[in-house]
Design a protein around this motif. Sequence first.
Motif, PDB file in Angstrom:
ATOM      1  N   UNK A 170     -11.375  -8.164  -4.162  1.00 14.32           N
ATOM      2  CA  UNK A 170     -12.745  -7.905  -3.571  1.00 14.32           C
ATOM      3  C   UNK A 170     -12.553  -6.829  -2.401  1.00 14.32           C
ATOM      4  N   UNK A 171     -11.682  -6.636  -1.609  1.00 16.87           N
ATOM      5  CA  UNK A 171     -11.527  -5.771  -0.390  1.00 16.87           C
ATOM      6  C   UNK A 171     -11.105  -4.571  -1.013  1.00 16.87           C
ATOM      7  N   UNK A 172     -10.148  -4.411  -1.645  1.00 16.39           N
ATOM      8  CA  UNK A 172      -9.821  -2.928  -2.404  1.00 16.39           C
ATOM      9  C   UNK A 172     -10.091  -2.438  -3.520  1.00 16.39           C
ATOM     10  N   UNK A 173     -10.245  -3.221  -4.521  1.00 14.88           N
ATOM     11  CA  UNK A 173     -10.426  -2.712  -6.022  1.00 14.88           C
ATOM     12  C   UNK A 173     -11.945  -2.555  -5.723  1.00 14.88           C
ATOM     13  N   UNK A 174     -12.627  -3.669  -5.722  1.00 16.47           N
ATOM     14  CA  UNK A 174     -14.337  -3.546  -5.765  1.00 16.47           C
ATOM     15  C   UNK A 174     -14.839  -2.674  -4.598  1.00 16.47           C
ATOM     16  N   UNK A 175     -14.303  -3.152  -3.304  1.00 26.47           N
ATOM     17  CA  UNK A 175     -14.839  -2.658  -1.980  1.00 26.47           C
ATOM     18  C   UNK A 175     -14.494  -1.342  -1.591  1.00 26.47           C
ATOM     19  N   UNK A 176     -13.355  -0.701  -2.158  1.00 26.72           N
ATOM     20  CA  UNK A 176     -13.010   0.682  -1.906  1.00 26.72           C
ATOM     21  C   UNK A 176     -12.634   1.601  -3.185  1.00 26.72           C
ATOM     22  N   UNK A 177     -11.903   1.086  -4.275  1.00 19.35           N
ATOM     23  CA  UNK A 177     -11.665   1.893  -5.519  1.00 19.35           C
ATOM     24  C   UNK A 177     -12.821   2.099  -6.323  1.00 19.35           C
ATOM     25  N   UNK A 178     -13.607   1.049  -6.744  1.00 19.22           N
ATOM     26  CA  UNK A 178     -14.708   1.162  -7.366  1.00 19.22           C
ATOM     27  C   UNK A 178     -15.898   1.700  -6.576  1.00 19.22           C
ATOM     28  N   UNK A 213       1.194  13.709  -1.826  1.00 23.21           N
ATOM     29  CA  UNK A 213       0.082  14.654  -2.207  1.00 23.21           C
ATOM     30  C   UNK A 213      -0.784  15.235  -1.238  1.00 23.21           C
ATOM     31  N   UNK A 214      -1.590  16.281  -1.218  1.00 19.90           N
ATOM     32  CA  UNK A 214      -2.374  17.033  -0.295  1.00 19.90           C
ATOM     33  C   UNK A 214      -3.605  15.795  -0.021  1.00 19.90           C
ATOM     34  N   UNK A 215      -4.056  16.112   1.120  1.00 22.30           N
ATOM     35  CA  UNK A 215      -5.384  15.143   1.421  1.00 22.30           C
ATOM     36  C   UNK A 215      -6.266  15.280   0.234  1.00 22.30           C
ATOM     37  N   UNK A 216      -7.125  14.182  -0.366  1.00 22.53           N
ATOM     38  CA  UNK A 216      -8.132  14.432  -1.287  1.00 22.53           C
ATOM     39  C   UNK A 216      -7.258  14.466  -2.733  1.00 22.53           C
ATOM     40  N   UNK A 217      -6.236  14.443  -2.864  1.00 23.91           N
ATOM     41  CA  UNK A 217      -5.663  14.724  -4.394  1.00 23.91           C
ATOM     42  C   UNK A 217      -5.519  13.362  -5.092  1.00 23.91           C
ATOM     43  N   UNK A 218      -5.887  12.535  -4.481  1.00 20.08           N
ATOM     44  CA  UNK A 218      -5.896  11.055  -5.105  1.00 20.08           C
ATOM     45  C   UNK A 218      -4.792  10.166  -5.039  1.00 20.08           C
ATOM     46  N   UNK A 219      -4.119  10.270  -4.011  1.00 21.68           N
ATOM     47  CA  UNK A 219      -3.087   9.207  -3.652  1.00 21.68           C
ATOM     48  C   UNK A 219      -3.465   7.726  -3.460  1.00 21.68           C
ATOM     49  N   UNK A 220      -4.702   7.260  -2.778  1.00 21.53           N
ATOM     50  CA  UNK A 220      -5.203   6.091  -2.525  1.00 21.53           C
ATOM     51  C   UNK A 220      -5.935   5.677  -3.935  1.00 21.53           C
ATOM     52  N   UNK A 221      -6.252   6.639  -4.312  1.00 22.36           N
ATOM     53  CA  UNK A 221      -6.955   6.209  -5.941  1.00 22.36           C
ATOM     54  C   UNK A 221      -6.109   5.542  -6.826  1.00 22.36           C
ATOM     55  N   UNK A 222      -4.850   6.284  -6.839  1.00 28.03           N
ATOM     56  CA  UNK A 222      -3.760   6.136  -7.710  1.00 28.03           C
ATOM     57  C   UNK A 222      -3.208   4.816  -7.253  1.00 28.03           C
ATOM     58  N   UNK A 223      -2.892   4.350  -5.972  1.00 33.15           N
ATOM     59  CA  UNK A 223      -2.382   3.420  -5.063  1.00 33.15           C
ATOM     60  C   UNK A 223      -3.285   2.121  -5.816  1.00 33.15           C
ATOM     61  N   UNK A 224      -4.384   2.158  -5.747  1.00 32.77           N
ATOM     62  CA  UNK A 224      -5.239   1.161  -5.867  1.00 32.77           C
ATOM     63  C   UNK A 224      -5.714   0.685  -7.324  1.00 32.77           C
ATOM     64  N   UNK A 225      -5.462   1.983  -8.214  1.00 38.07           N
ATOM     65  CA  UNK A 225      -5.335   1.637  -9.762  1.00 38.07           C
ATOM     66  C   UNK A 225      -4.416   0.822 -10.120  1.00 38.07           C
ATOM     67  N   UNK A 226      -3.156   1.025  -9.441  1.00 38.37           N
ATOM     68  CA  UNK A 226      -1.920   0.318  -9.496  1.00 38.37           C
ATOM     69  C   UNK A 226      -2.263  -1.119  -9.250  1.00 38.37           C
ATOM     70  N   UNK A 227      -2.918  -1.299  -8.151  1.00 34.55           N
ATOM     71  CA  UNK A 227      -3.262  -2.429  -7.538  1.00 34.55           C
ATOM     72  C   UNK A 227      -3.991  -3.303  -8.467  1.00 34.55           C
ATOM     73  N   UNK A 228      -5.101  -2.745  -8.943  1.00 39.01           N
ATOM     74  CA  UNK A 228      -5.979  -3.428 -10.002  1.00 39.01           C
ATOM     75  C   UNK A 228      -5.243  -3.800 -11.294  1.00 39.01           C
ATOM     76  N   UNK A 229      -4.473  -3.124 -11.730  1.00 35.99           N
ATOM     77  CA  UNK A 229      -3.429  -3.479 -12.793  1.00 35.99           C
ATOM     78  C   UNK A 229      -2.571  -4.657 -12.542  1.00 35.99           C
ATOM     79  N   UNK A 230      -1.819  -4.590 -11.215  1.00 34.76           N
ATOM     80  CA  UNK A 230      -1.080  -5.648 -10.960  1.00 34.76           C
ATOM     81  C   UNK A 230      -2.022  -7.075 -10.697  1.00 34.76           C
ATOM     82  N   UNK A 231      -3.194  -7.021 -10.198  1.00 36.24           N
ATOM     83  CA  UNK A 231      -3.860  -8.009 -10.252  1.00 36.24           C
ATOM     84  C   UNK A 231      -4.297  -8.700 -11.377  1.00 36.24           C
ATOM     85  N   UNK A 232      -4.689  -7.726 -12.323  1.00 35.37           N
ATOM     86  CA  UNK A 232      -5.148  -8.399 -13.855  1.00 35.37           C
ATOM     87  C   UNK A 232      -3.964  -8.961 -14.461  1.00 35.37           C
ATOM     88  N   UNK A 233      -2.873  -8.491 -14.172  1.00 37.09           N
ATOM     89  CA  UNK A 233      -1.412  -8.975 -14.679  1.00 37.09           C
ATOM     90  C   UNK A 233      -1.008 -10.484 -14.031  1.00 37.09           C
TER      91      UNK A 233
END
Length: 531
Positions: free
Chosen positions: A385-393, A454-474
């Motif tokens: 709820x906090x990170x995937x839906x609240x931040x990533x999505x 990565x440089x600011x805005x290059x997608x570091x946080x997005x990549x991290x949270x996409x990893x988190x989403x996959x681990x939550x699903x598993x």
Amino acid sequence: MNKRIVFKIGSGDFDRGFPVTLQLGEEGRTPQLELSRCLDAAPDLPLLYQQWVSAYHRLAGLDTRIRIPTMPITHLGIPEAHHNCREAAEKLRSHFNHWLRQPNILDLREAILETLDRQTPVRIIIQTQDWILQRLPWTVWDFWQRYPHAEIALSLLDYQGVKPELTLQGTANILAVFGEDRGLNLAADRHSLDRLPNAQITYLERPSFSQLHDRLWSEPWDVFFFAGHSSSESGGQFQLNPQERLNLDQLKYALNRSIDRGLKLAIFNSCDGLGLAQQLAALNLPQIIVMREQVPDRVAQEFLEHFLYQFSQETQLYESVRLAREKLQGLEDRFPCATWLPVIFQNPAYLPLVWKKTEVQLTPQSNLSRLELRNRQILLNKVNLYWVKGVLEASLHGQVLLELGIEERYDAIAHPWGLVWENTEQMQQFPVTHSSAMEKFEALGMGRSLLILGEPGSGKTTTLLELAREFIHRANQDRHLPIPVVFNLSSWLGEQQSILDWLIQELYTKYQIPKEISQNKSALLYEGATH
């Protein structure tokens, strides 16, 4: 044992009649009875159907999910329109049932009566390619009134299937698409979805075609859901956003990929969905739920709420639809023929879908108590709820996703064995690849750690949270897997606070995990690490 009845209606027309074959037997087994007969001509039925459709459309006005209204509509119709719709519906119902009582198929009815018990759950599949036969309200066939646990579905004559068993086990991965919503209240649909237990839901609101295509292509889904405006024009279309009206043929390859990866059910809680159902059935999607005609917003909301409640309680899909459809009768004083609207479109190769909750088996390998399992699920839900839906999505809403290349940089950190590494040039090689961050992380093996730079805005946080989403699903699928938790390192005080104390404090303040629980778990981990 549940029963299955198939009426296979071959090529013909209402002026000459139709060949029909009855198959009757137990679910999942070869039919024990097959009889072929012929349905007599019924030249009046198409006209009576058209008269009812005209009366129903005059009743429905513009507060339905078929088109975008130019102005708000605050009422459904007038008493005269209600009367005309009910009168046309009764004429259609009467002639339809008279046609199905003809002597030519009397022995088919007798065979069913001799085989079925009143309380036997039974699903009836009407297999036909004829467009008008598909649009007729088969649920008003009065023969089935004596069987309270019967529900009817439609099917194409041509189909194929791979795995007859069809079960949603544990957490369902749902892609929920909310299209153009002018004149609608789709918030009620979202509320019904949000209340689902054991569901991992990804929302796309008024997405572009490319965004929807990429999500279908890149991730496995159990259920595809759409709410918004749609119709059967041009074979079936639905309104994604104010500019794009989409035909499912434009998503053919992405949908094929989704079906191959486990897509089991599509729900179009929108108007006039038989054209969409035909397109999906041609792709051999196991089961589809659509609305037969224009559907008032309120009827769509009520059906979805009751269907999802029943289905999430391990009620078989047919029974869930039947109960939700019958519940709509309470709206028919204002919305005539509401119970005629929901329809299942079925691939006959598959058994009815059931959504089973994951039953927790306490084993010697996992001494988790029921309280611990409950707390585990609460933490998973909070991270999601906090990170995937609240931040990533939330951050990706309305944005176009770019596929980022990943570059291996062994030189980015000091290597502990760097002084004795004989070929230092080899360590400087970092080929650019196109594999995902998850693939890279898994390739590291046991004891792995991954630093994303990565440089600011290059997608570091997005990549991290996409990893988190996959681990939550598993982790939702397997209780033995660790719980992914996201921390913001900027709140760590460094030398003034140990990393362990900081993690315990963050779990308490950010995720409401009592400190004694975190301290006990960390003590066990420390003890295990010293042996």
